[in-house]
Each structure stands twice: as structure tokens, then as C-alpha cells.
Design an enzyme around this catalytic site. Structure first.
Site, mmCIF file in Angstrom:
data_model
loop_
_atom_site.group_PDB
_atom_site.id
_atom_site.type_symbol
_atom_site.label_atom_id
_atom_site.label_comp_id
_atom_site.label_asym_id
_atom_site.label_seq_id
_atom_site.Cartn_x
_atom_site.Cartn_y
_atom_site.Cartn_z
ATOM 1 N N ARG A 137 8.746 55.573 38.753
ATOM 2 C CA ARG A 137 7.574 55.340 39.595
ATOM 3 C C ARG A 137 7.946 54.449 40.778
ATOM 4 O O ARG A 137 7.448 54.628 41.889
ATOM 5 C CB ARG A 137 6.445 54.696 38.783
ATOM 6 C CG ARG A 137 5.287 54.191 39.632
ATOM 7 C CD ARG A 137 4.118 53.735 38.798
ATOM 8 N NE ARG A 137 4.473 52.786 37.760
ATOM 9 C CZ ARG A 137 4.690 51.485 37.961
ATOM 10 N NH1 ARG A 137 4.597 50.977 39.180
ATOM 11 N NH2 ARG A 137 5.002 50.686 36.958
ATOM 12 N N TYR A 154 -9.046 67.086 59.801
ATOM 13 C CA TYR A 154 -8.926 67.899 58.580
ATOM 14 C C TYR A 154 -10.021 67.523 57.582
ATOM 15 O O TYR A 154 -10.336 66.343 57.402
ATOM 16 C CB TYR A 154 -7.536 67.690 57.982
ATOM 17 C CG TYR A 154 -7.387 68.150 56.547
ATOM 18 C CD1 TYR A 154 -7.661 69.471 56.183
ATOM 19 C CD2 TYR A 154 -6.981 67.270 55.553
ATOM 20 C CE1 TYR A 154 -7.541 69.889 54.869
ATOM 21 C CE2 TYR A 154 -6.845 67.674 54.246
ATOM 22 C CZ TYR A 154 -7.130 68.986 53.907
ATOM 23 O OH TYR A 154 -7.015 69.404 52.609
ATOM 24 N N ASP A 171 -1.349 62.543 61.910
ATOM 25 C CA ASP A 171 -1.086 63.583 60.914
ATOM 26 C C ASP A 171 -0.401 64.724 61.657
ATOM 27 O O ASP A 171 -1.036 65.486 62.381
ATOM 28 C CB ASP A 171 -2.392 64.063 60.281
ATOM 29 C CG ASP A 171 -2.163 65.045 59.146
ATOM 30 O OD1 ASP A 171 -1.095 65.684 59.119
ATOM 31 O OD2 ASP A 171 -3.054 65.195 58.289
ATOM 32 N N LYS A 190 3.274 72.096 53.256
ATOM 33 C CA LYS A 190 3.317 73.127 54.286
ATOM 34 C C LYS A 190 4.757 73.442 54.708
ATOM 35 O O LYS A 190 5.491 74.082 53.984
ATOM 36 C CB LYS A 190 2.467 72.708 55.476
ATOM 37 C CG LYS A 190 0.973 72.945 55.317
ATOM 38 C CD LYS A 190 0.309 72.088 54.266
ATOM 39 C CE LYS A 190 -1.197 72.191 54.276
ATOM 40 N NZ LYS A 190 -1.818 71.344 53.224
#
Length: 630
Positions: free
Chosen positions: A203, A255, A327, A352
Site C-alpha cells: 500500500r 467531466y 485533467d 484510457k
């Protein structure tokens, strides 16, 4: 490839326990033209001994000691000395080494000789120990990532296509793998109960994730990059840089997922959210208040493809001490590098273009300043949002083909845009290229990007027409997301941006967003052409509804015959659908009758032969009995 200018502050300091420094501290000082390190051991308020060691900052070590090594060698040399201290823990030995030192003798040679005699010829530079004297803080104040280069301002001599491929994610691995391994482990064994190695818990850090984050930082020219479990996890981490009472300004056509995060999560944390048209710099300037701490935007925006002057926004924001976050999911680093334009934080939905195959989800946060890197790393560790090793491996693999995929998709997109602009049924086309936006916006876009991307939006003037168009496509898959090798399309108002209330949307209800893939552009244009004609009622839709790869019209291989009895049961168990697909019901009945007649004929012939053989056998037996009686 040039060496990165500066190393980002490393994760842990071995020997650090419970927020206290170890029994000694390192501090840098200068004496003449040499840079010296004074190691002090303090007991109470008294100073027991003082030993001079040659040390320098990473960027200046080569010049000070006339070494051929670069900044990384400086870290390695410091590591060797620290390990020497940990292994011997003897001040008298260090003092004797200092007494034996001749002013005319090379300090670096003495140090390496002593270090090598202690830990061997090959220094293990993965177990790094670091300076704590300048850092007065608690355990949680330390960064959670291991040593890595700072790529801010880095000038790569390779071309963009090569930058995606030429990268060694694990140069310290003794087996020298050609691809970065998947370190599928949750924990790492530590040197001792009071020391930390470069990794302890996945982690907090994992070698596979470090490799991905280093490669992304190199591509973005970032001080550091961090990989998260999703794009939304990355965006959420950016908002966590804010505190109660702060204000964030976002572009109005953002978005849908980010709009939901800002309006339904951040506001509940006491953060003021304001939506502004960031393409209007005057409106943006007027929207800034003393509480404004962050400006977040997209360029091009998703899905209206509106262009914001990123340099202009940064100039306004930095004048007021405000961070700028972009972004840049639609513009991967092979097209645009916002950090080089003055942006402080860049976010990607790695799902993406970094993946490119729609087979894993992930997010990336890239920062320009080491101070931001420290905070983002803390949040990544504290909130447990880091990306898992296997997904890191998939993204590392995807990056290698990113340039080729993006280049081909952009070429296809330009041809599709030209087709759409000529079609009478399409009202508007939104695209950061010729014909897709106004000349002023296009000039701004080309001043900050190297390509148009591969996402297109369009309107038809009718919601029903748009729905029929989307449903009639055969190659284009109806789904959210973009940046895949496959071409996709959707209606944002009912899919990707459905979380935005209708009264707050800046999107047209009939808007369609298209993501262009790497298929042949002729096939893509033909598919859109037939879909538009179906939507307009000029063509009937195909009965099979798309390329589903079932191929029901083709014969079955191998050809399986129907049979009776147990053979029929066995065949039916193995391939029931194949038997049904071989014939229609009428043909099946006729075939069954013909097969039954053949079976009856065969049975009759078999009985005739059996009867003849039986009679002959009886005749032979009768003759043998007669002979015995004689």
C-alpha cells in the site's frame, strides 16, 4: 539520455524510529573548496567526537570531489557510508580512519576502500539510508515513496515514440529482466526491528508501481507521479489537498464524475465550489476570491471540446498563489505536457490512453513541485488508494504502444471528422482540429499541444435521431470511456455525464461523443454512414445488429451427424447447439425419417444373413452327428 537534475526526497530514513533521530546526525558544512560532512555523536549535552567525511549535495558531488559519477553516485556514496556506520557502530574506528587520512590522499578513494572492505565490492544501493538532520518531524511527515529521479525540467534526447519504449523499470534487479516483473507481494522483509527498507507494505510502495510512476513522471516531465486505483481516486486525491473553507474553481463543462465529486462530496467537507467558463480569462479573474486555492480545468473539455488557454490560466492563478490542476486525460503526454506550460498538477484517467485496451482501470497524478509530491504520497498511503502491482504491469505494457496507438487514432479521427462535416444530417462537430472549433481556439490548442486527439463530439438536432444512430452502429461499441484501440460512442447526457442534474448541464441532449480507435478508417466511416442512413430512415437496419463474432451463418466445424441410442445422447451432450444449428425443423423431420428407413433396411439385411448362417451351422452339426453314429 540525460540524468535527471535532482532526486526527490526519499521515503524513509533507516534508523528512524518513533519520530526520534538515531544516535548521530548528519549535517553538511563547507571548508574551503571542499564540502564536508560532520558526523556528531551526542550524549546528553556533550560532544564526544567529530569526524570529517567528504560529502556533497547530489547535484554538486562530481565537481567537488572530481568524480566521474553523477548525482546518483552521490546518493550511492552516502549510502555506503551510512551502511558502514550501521555495521560497525564504532566511533573509534571512524576516528582512526580520519586520523590516518592524508590531506594529499584522495578522500573518495579512502571512503570507497573502507566501505568496500565492510560491505563488499558491490554496494547494495536498494537499502538506502538518508539524512535526517534537516527534517524535524514525525514519522507521518516522511514521504512514502523510495528514492527516484526528479524529472521536472528533464530534457530527454529521445523522440516521443522512443520515450514510450526505452525505459528500464528495475535497473537494480540482479537478474536484469527485459520487462519489469510483477512484485505480487503485500509485505517486504525489513533489515531489522528498528530499521526500514525502501519498501515495507505494498500500500505504501511496491517496485512495480515505482517503475510505472517513474516512467509516467519521465513522460510528463514531472517531479514525481503517483498511480491510483482509478481516475476518480486520482481526482479525489487532488481535492484532498484542500481544507475546510477553501475554494476550488472548475470549468463549467467538466467531466460528470468530477462534477459529482465536487458538488456531492467536497461541498460536504466545507469546500466552496464555483463553476466558471475558463475559456474566458476575464471571467476567471473576476471569480477568484481570497479563499480560492485551486483552479481545475480540462482542455479540451469533456465532451464539448472547449479550449482553455492553459498558460493564461497559470499566469492568473500563480499571481494569486493558486494551484492549477489540469485533467489531461484526452491529451496524453505524447500530445501535451501541461506541467511544461506552468501547471502544478496533471491528472489522467490511465484507463484510457495509458492502457489503450480497456482492460484495467487506474489514475495518475503528476506534480511539478517536490512539496506537492510529499503531500500526494502521504494521501496515497494514508487513504489506501494506490494501484495494485498487476494493474501497474498492464499499464507499463500499454505505455510501450501508446505513441503508435495515439498516432493512428488521430489519423483516423481526422478522416472521420471530414466525413461528418460533409454529412447533411450532422448539425455540429466539436473537435480540436480544422472545422471542429473556431480559429482562435484552434490556435491556442496548437500552441500547447502537438495533436488533436481522437475524441469527437457531434449533434444531430434530434435526441431520437441520435439514439437511432448510436443503436445502429455495428463496429462502434456503445459504452462510456475513450482512448481504447476499439472505436466507441455514447450519449453523455444519459451515460458518462448522467450524474449532472439536467438543470445544471451545459450539454445538448442530442450530443454524441465518439472515441476513434485504430481500425481501418474506411470501415469506421462506412459504419457511421450506414448508421446515419438507418437513423434517417434511408436504410433498414441489419438483422444481426453488429459484429458480434458469433458467425451463425457459417457451417459448423467439425460436421456432427445425428445418431440414435447412446451415440445420440453423447453427441447431444457435447454439442447441443451445433445439432440445432445444422438444420431447420422440417429438414430435421425428413432426415430423421430417411435415417429410420435406412436403419430398418440394415436391420432386415442383418437378420437375413444371421438366419442363413444359423441354418448352415445346424446342417454342419447334423452331418457330424451322423458320422459319429456310423
Amino acid at each position: 539520455m540525460q540524468q535527471a537534475a535532482e532526486a526527490v526526497t526519499p521515503r524513509r530514513a533507516l534508523g528512524f524510529a518513533g519520530g526520534k533521530e538515531p544516535q548521530g546526525s548528519w549535517r553538511a558544512c563547507t571548508q574551503g573548496s571542499r564540502c564536508l560532512l560532520t558526523f556528531c555523536v551526542a550524549v546528553g549535552n556533550s560532544l564526544h567526537c567529530q569526524v570529517e567525511w567528504s560529502r556533497c549535495l547530489a547535484a554538486n558531488l562530481s565537481d567537488m570531489l572530481n568524480l566521474e559519477s553523477d548525482a546518483m553516485d552521490a546518493r550511492r556514496l552516502e549510502n555506503a557510508v551510512w551502511r558502514l556506520y550501521q555495521k560497525e557502530r564504532s566511533m573509534s574506528d571512524l576516528a582512526s580512519l580520519a586520523e590516518d587520512q592524508d590531506d594529499e590522499q584522495d578522500v573518495e578513494t579512502l571512503m570507497r576502500k573502507k566501505a568496500q572492505s565492510t560491505i563488499g565490492d558491490k554496494l547494495n544501493f536498494t537499502d538506502v539510508r538518508f539524512d535526517l538532520s534537516e527534517r524535524q518531524g514525525d514519522y507521518d511527515d516522511l514521504p512514502t515513496f523510495p528514492l527516484r529521479p526528479n524529472f521536472a525540467g528533464f530534457k530527454n534526447e529521445l523522440q516521443p515514440a522512443s520515450q514510450c519504449v526505452v525505459f528500464d523499470g528495475c535497473p537494480e534487479d540482479p537478474y536484469h529482466p527485459s520487462n519489469t516483473p510483477i512484485y505480487q507481494t503485500a509485505t517486504f522483509v525489513q533489515p531489522s526491528s528498528s530499521e526500514f527498507g525502501p519498501y515495507d507494505y505494498s500500500r505504501s510502495g511496491n517496485p512495480t508501481r515505482t517503475a510505472l510512476e517513474k516512467h509516467v513522471a519521465m513522460l510528463e516531465q514531472a517531479a514525481a507521479a503517483f498511480a491510483f486505483a482509478s481516475g476518480m481516486a486520482a481526482l479525489h486525491t487532488v481535492t484532498r489537498l484542500l481544507k475546510y473553507g477553501d475554494q476550488v474553481i472548475a470549468n463549467e463543462d467538466i467531466y460528470g464524475g468530477m462534477h459529482r465529486l465536487l458538488t456531492q462530496d467536497c461541498t460536504h467537507s466545507g469546500i466552496d465550489v464555483k463553476f466558471v467558463d475558463t475559456t474566458d480569462l476575464n471571467a476567471l479573474s473576476q471569480a477568484i476570491t481570497p479563499k480560492t486555492r485551486l483552479i481545475h480545468l480540462e482542455s479540451p473539455s469533456n465532451p464539448r471540446m472547449r479550449i482553455t488557454d492553459i498558460r493564461g490560466v497559470c499566469a492568473i492563478a500563480h499571481k494569486h498563489g493558486i494551484l492549477v490542476s489540469v485533467d489531461s486525460t484526452m491529451m496524453p503526454p505524447v500530445i501535451c505536457k501541461p506541467l511544461t506550460l506552468g501547471v502544478d498538477i496533471v491528472v489522467h484517467s490511465a484507463t484510457k490512453f495509458f492502457s489503450g485496451h480497456a482492460d484495467c482501470t487506474g489514475g495518475l497524478v503528476c506534480v511539478r513541485h517536490p512539496e506537492l509530491a510529499h503531500r500526494v504520497a502521504f494521501l496515497q498511503n494514508a487513504e489506501g488508494t494506490a494501484l495494485a502491482p498487476f494493474e501497474c504491469f498492464l499499464f507499463l505494457r500499454g505505455i510501450k504502444t501508446m505513441f503508435l496507438r495515439v498516432e493512428r487514432a488521430q489519423q483516423n479521427a481526422r478522416r472521420v471528422v471530414n466525413f461528418l462535416l460533409r454529412n447533411k444530417h450532422i448539425n455540429q462537430v466539436f473537435f480540436p482540429g480544422p472545422g471542429g472549433c473556431d480559429p482562435t481556439s484552434l490556435a491556442i490548442h496548437w500552441s500547447q499541444s502537438k495533436g488533436s486527439g481522437s475524441v469527437i463530439s457531434l449533434t444531430t438536432g434530434s435526441v431520437e435521431f441520435s439514439r437511432r444512430l448510436v443503436d445502429a452502429c455495428k463496429i462502434f461499441k456503445t459504452t462510456v470511456s475513450f482512448g481504447s484501440v476499439n472505436s466507441l460512442l455514447e450519449m453523455p447526457c444519459t451515460m458518462s455525464h448522467a450524474s449532472i442534474p439536467a438543470e445544471k448541464r451545459t450539454l445538448a441532449d442530442d450530443l454524441i461523443r465518439i472515441s476513434i480507435g485504430i481500425e481501418d478508417p474506411q470501415d469506421l466511416i462506412a459504419d457511421l454512414d450506414q448508421a446515419i442512413k438507418v437513423a434517417a430512415g434511408e436504410l433498414c437496419s441489419s438483422p444481426h445488429g453488429g459484429f458480434d463474432s458469433q458467425f451463425q451463418d457459417l457451417p459448423i466445424v467439425p460436421h456432427i451427424l445425428e445418431a440414435k441410442g447412446h451415440q445420440e445422447d453423447e453427441v447431444s451432450t457435447r454439442a447441443p447447439s451445433a445439432l440445432k444449428a445444422m438444420s431447420s425443423p422440417g429438414e430435421s423431420d425428413a432426415g430423421a425419417a430417411e435415417e429410420e428407413n435406412k436403419e430398418l433396411q440394415n436391420t432386415s439385411s442383418f437378420l437375413d444373413v444371421s438366419f442363413s448362417i444359423t441354418c448352415a451351422a445346424f446342417a454342419v452339426c447334423a452331418l457330424m452327428i451322423a458320422q459319429l453314429r456310423k
